[in-house]
Design an enzyme around this catalytic site. Structure first.
Site, PDB file in Angstrom:
ATOM      1  N   SER A 251     -26.486 -14.006 -14.145  1.00 40.86           N
ATOM      2  CA  SER A 251     -27.512 -14.802 -13.480  1.00 40.86           C
ATOM      3  C   SER A 251     -27.702 -14.372 -12.035  1.00 40.86           C
ATOM      4  O   SER A 251     -26.781 -13.873 -11.384  1.00 40.86           O
ATOM      5  CB  SER A 251     -27.129 -16.286 -13.527  1.00 40.86           C
ATOM      6  OG  SER A 251     -25.875 -16.494 -12.890  1.00 40.86           O
TER       7      SER A 251
ATOM      8  N   GLN B 204     -27.517 -15.358  -8.526  1.00 44.10           N
ATOM      9  CA  GLN B 204     -26.623 -16.414  -8.063  1.00 44.10           C
ATOM     10  C   GLN B 204     -26.172 -16.189  -6.628  1.00 44.10           C
ATOM     11  O   GLN B 204     -26.333 -15.116  -6.056  1.00 44.10           O
ATOM     12  CB  GLN B 204     -25.398 -16.475  -8.960  1.00 44.10           C
ATOM     13  CG  GLN B 204     -24.577 -15.180  -8.977  1.00 44.10           C
ATOM     14  CD  GLN B 204     -23.447 -15.231  -9.987  1.00 44.10           C
ATOM     15  OE1 GLN B 204     -22.316 -15.509  -9.631  1.00 44.10           O
ATOM     16  NE2 GLN B 204     -23.754 -14.953 -11.260  1.00 44.10           N
TER      17      GLN B 204
ATOM     18  N   HIS C  31     -22.885 -18.115  -3.875  1.00 45.02           N
ATOM     19  CA  HIS C  31     -21.756 -19.043  -3.823  1.00 45.02           C
ATOM     20  C   HIS C  31     -21.773 -19.796  -2.496  1.00 45.02           C
ATOM     21  O   HIS C  31     -21.977 -19.195  -1.445  1.00 45.02           O
ATOM     22  CB  HIS C  31     -20.448 -18.288  -3.985  1.00 45.02           C
ATOM     23  CG  HIS C  31     -20.427 -17.412  -5.203  1.00 45.02           C
ATOM     24  ND1 HIS C  31     -20.584 -17.915  -6.481  1.00 45.02           N
ATOM     25  CD2 HIS C  31     -20.296 -16.071  -5.347  1.00 45.02           C
ATOM     26  CE1 HIS C  31     -20.546 -16.918  -7.344  1.00 45.02           C
ATOM     27  NE2 HIS C  31     -20.375 -15.798  -6.685  1.00 45.02           N
TER      28      HIS C  31
ATOM     29  N   LYS D  55     -16.450 -19.312  -2.221  1.00 45.95           N
ATOM     30  CA  LYS D  55     -16.067 -18.294  -3.190  1.00 45.95           C
ATOM     31  C   LYS D  55     -16.400 -16.887  -2.678  1.00 45.95           C
ATOM     32  O   LYS D  55     -17.157 -16.155  -3.314  1.00 45.95           O
ATOM     33  CB  LYS D  55     -16.784 -18.547  -4.523  1.00 45.95           C
ATOM     34  CG  LYS D  55     -16.251 -17.723  -5.697  1.00 45.95           C
ATOM     35  CD  LYS D  55     -17.086 -18.010  -6.941  1.00 45.95           C
ATOM     36  CE  LYS D  55     -16.686 -17.122  -8.101  1.00 45.95           C
ATOM     37  NZ  LYS D  55     -17.572 -17.305  -9.267  1.00 45.95           N
TER      38      LYS D  55
ATOM     39  N   GLU E 247     -15.812 -13.038  -2.485  1.00 46.93           N
ATOM     40  CA  GLU E 247     -15.248 -12.219  -3.558  1.00 46.93           C
ATOM     41  C   GLU E 247     -15.414 -10.736  -3.255  1.00 46.93           C
ATOM     42  O   GLU E 247     -16.312 -10.334  -2.503  1.00 46.93           O
ATOM     43  CB  GLU E 247     -15.908 -12.560  -4.896  1.00 46.93           C
ATOM     44  CG  GLU E 247     -17.411 -12.346  -4.910  1.00 46.93           C
ATOM     45  CD  GLU E 247     -18.074 -12.907  -6.158  1.00 46.93           C
ATOM     46  OE1 GLU E 247     -17.568 -13.889  -6.734  1.00 46.93           O
ATOM     47  OE2 GLU E 247     -19.125 -12.375  -6.555  1.00 46.93           O
TER      48      GLU E 247
ATOM     49  N   HIS F  90     -26.988 -12.347  -5.480  1.00 49.75           N
ATOM     50  CA  HIS F  90     -26.513 -11.150  -6.169  1.00 49.75           C
ATOM     51  C   HIS F  90     -26.489 -11.381  -7.668  1.00 49.75           C
ATOM     52  O   HIS F  90     -26.589 -12.529  -8.137  1.00 49.75           O
ATOM     53  CB  HIS F  90     -25.113 -10.758  -5.684  1.00 49.75           C
ATOM     54  CG  HIS F  90     -24.047 -11.775  -5.974  1.00 49.75           C
ATOM     55  ND1 HIS F  90     -23.882 -12.917  -5.204  1.00 49.75           N
ATOM     56  CD2 HIS F  90     -23.102 -11.851  -6.952  1.00 49.75           C
ATOM     57  CE1 HIS F  90     -22.884 -13.637  -5.685  1.00 49.75           C
ATOM     58  NE2 HIS F  90     -22.396 -13.015  -6.753  1.00 49.75           N
TER      59      HIS F  90
ATOM     60  N   ARG G 288     -27.044 -21.064  -9.350  1.00 43.65           N
ATOM     61  CA  ARG G 288     -27.858 -20.108 -10.091  1.00 43.65           C
ATOM     62  C   ARG G 288     -29.348 -20.308  -9.821  1.00 43.65           C
ATOM     63  O   ARG G 288     -29.806 -21.429  -9.600  1.00 43.65           O
ATOM     64  CB  ARG G 288     -27.586 -20.242 -11.592  1.00 43.65           C
ATOM     65  CG  ARG G 288     -26.133 -19.993 -11.977  1.00 43.65           C
ATOM     66  CD  ARG G 288     -25.895 -20.207 -13.463  1.00 43.65           C
ATOM     67  NE  ARG G 288     -24.476 -20.039 -13.795  1.00 43.65           N
ATOM     68  CZ  ARG G 288     -23.589 -21.020 -13.749  1.00 43.65           C
ATOM     69  NH1 ARG G 288     -23.976 -22.235 -13.387  1.00 43.65           N
ATOM     70  NH2 ARG G 288     -22.322 -20.791 -14.032  1.00 43.65           N
TER      71      ARG G 288
ATOM     72  N   LYS H 224     -27.947 -21.471 -18.195  1.00 48.16           N
ATOM     73  CA  LYS H 224     -27.127 -22.532 -17.606  1.00 48.16           C
ATOM     74  C   LYS H 224     -27.908 -23.284 -16.527  1.00 48.16           C
ATOM     75  O   LYS H 224     -29.078 -22.994 -16.264  1.00 48.16           O
ATOM     76  CB  LYS H 224     -25.845 -21.927 -17.029  1.00 48.16           C
ATOM     77  CG  LYS H 224     -24.931 -21.292 -18.074  1.00 48.16           C
ATOM     78  CD  LYS H 224     -23.667 -20.742 -17.424  1.00 48.16           C
ATOM     79  CE  LYS H 224     -22.736 -20.120 -18.460  1.00 48.16           C
ATOM     80  NZ  LYS H 224     -21.499 -19.574 -17.846  1.00 48.16           N
TER      81      LYS H 224
END
Length: 388
Positions: free
Chosen positions: A99, A101, A103, A126, A128, A253, A272, A278
């Site tokens: 998706s 998305q 964070h 989040k 990462e 991203h 998302r 979802k």
């Protein structure tokens, strides 16, 4: 306090998402993990309650073990994170686009969690980092505005009322304006326009690499999807094996294809905006996205010592490094837990003359109350994650 000062050998937990690879995934083909659905999307090593890792020696999960032996985490981690690791380590095996998305950051994450714990299960941000195992294609951050305006195509006129005006007033453009026009347009018009776009691209004699990725979405989203147009808004990049990309909070991203290691804060919060069945939360995305141009900064390991780290920002959760291919050396825990994951080759860890092998596809956790540990590798790809 119960006594425990030994290495914890771990098996990961498979996550079976639609975008995951089949049995050709490294998770299955190389490491022998099983999946009821035949999909191998992610392999988790951590204490996140959604899928805590399994302890090989006892078949208990890591959360249960830490509940009994909290000293595994050390004082600093216990004070800040309670009885949880401060990071989550994964292996991703991506066959189809994830998706669109982003964070939430440290300020917004606890607010979203308090307001909607079902869709935002964690209070942490989040940040990462993804380390490519194979070439990894993804969308990351907003392109330069000049690139976006060059990409504007006939399909936009179907749902952007000011299409011609936008072309005339390039100086007035902003990322937020473009994205807002997209996500607030009539969803049915956007879906139809995205189908028209894919159809037009399939008729091209020589589609570009980007256009080929868009054409592939016809299989995933035959009825069209808003996220198709994000391919023209975001940078399309490829991360080569061994290279890494750090993705901070609020950066849009989407991974498209490839296999990678991923380390992040202990959070499963995802906001998302498209290319998903979802929950989509455009209102939150519009309020949080970093509406600036972002060029990807590819990270590599350039050191030649026995253990070298990727130069990620100090995020308050983790740092990740890689051992030399062949090493026989003593390392200190510094009072923090250390997670070691073997991707390939022969690796083992020695504590008090006892040898613990680290088979490919598995991990070990070195408890914080152990002062040091010895690593031996033979042409191995062995990674270490620790609290930062």
């Amino acid at each position: 306090m119960a006594k425990r000062s030994s290495i914890i050998q771990l098996k990961g937990i498979v996550q079976e998402y639609d975008w995951g690879k089949d049995s050709t995934s490294i998770i299955s083909a190389n490491f022998g993990y099983k999946s009821a659905s035949g999909k191998f999307a992610e392999l988790w090593f951590g204490t996140h309650p959604k899928a805590p890792a399994i302890i090989s020696q006892t078949s208990k999960n890591l959360l249960e073990e830490i509940e009994t032996y909290p000293q595994i985490l050390g004082t600093k981690v216990l004070e800040k994170f309670g009885k949880n690791l401060p990071f989550l380590f994964k292996l991703l095996s991506v066959s189809e686009a994830l998706s669109i998305q982003a964070h939430p950051d440290g300020e917004r994450a606890p607010l979203l969690h308090a307001k909607d714990p079902r869709n935002y299960p964690d209070k942490f941000p989040k940040p990462e980092v993804g380390i490519a195992i194979s070439p990894v294609k993804l969308l990351y951050g907003f392109r330069p505005l000049t690139e976006i305006t060059n990409f504007l195509n006939p399909e936009h006129k179907d749902f952007v009322p000011e299409y011609q005006e936008i072309l005339k007033k390039l100086a007035d453009l902003s990322y937020q304006k473009i994205y807002q026009e997209l996500v607030t347009a009539d969803p049915n018009l956007v879906k139809q326009a995205s189908k028209s776009l894919i159809l037009r691209l399939t008729q091209k004699e020589v589609p570009s690499e980007l256009e080929l990725e868009i054409i592939k979405l016809k299989k995933q989203y035959p009825d069209g999807d808003l996220g198709v147009f994000c391919f023209y808004l975001l940078n399309f990049i490829t991360v080569q094996p061994g290279e890494a990309l750090y993705i901070d909070s609020n950066i849009p991203h989407a991974y498209l294809k490839g296999e990678l290691l991923e380390c992040m804060a202990p959070s499963d919060n995802v906001v998302r905006g498209g290319l998903t069945n979802k929950y989509i939360d455009q209102e939150t995305l519009l309020s949080m996205l970093d509406f600036q141009e972002h060029q990807a900064k590819i990270l590599t390991i350039t050191g030649k010592s026995d253990l070298n780290f990727y130069q990620t920002p100090d995020n308050g959760f983790f740092k990740i490094g890689k051992f030399a291919k062949t090493v026989d050396q003593l390392f200190a825990t510094d009072g923090n837990p250390q997670l070691l994951f073997c991707l390939s080759g022969e690796a083992s860890i020695l504590i008090d003359y006892e040898v613990y092998p680290i088979p490919p596809g598995q991990a070990v956790l070195v408890p914080a109350d152990l002062k040091d540990f010895q690593i031996k590798t033979n042409e191995a790809d062995l990674f270490l994650v620790t609290y930062h």
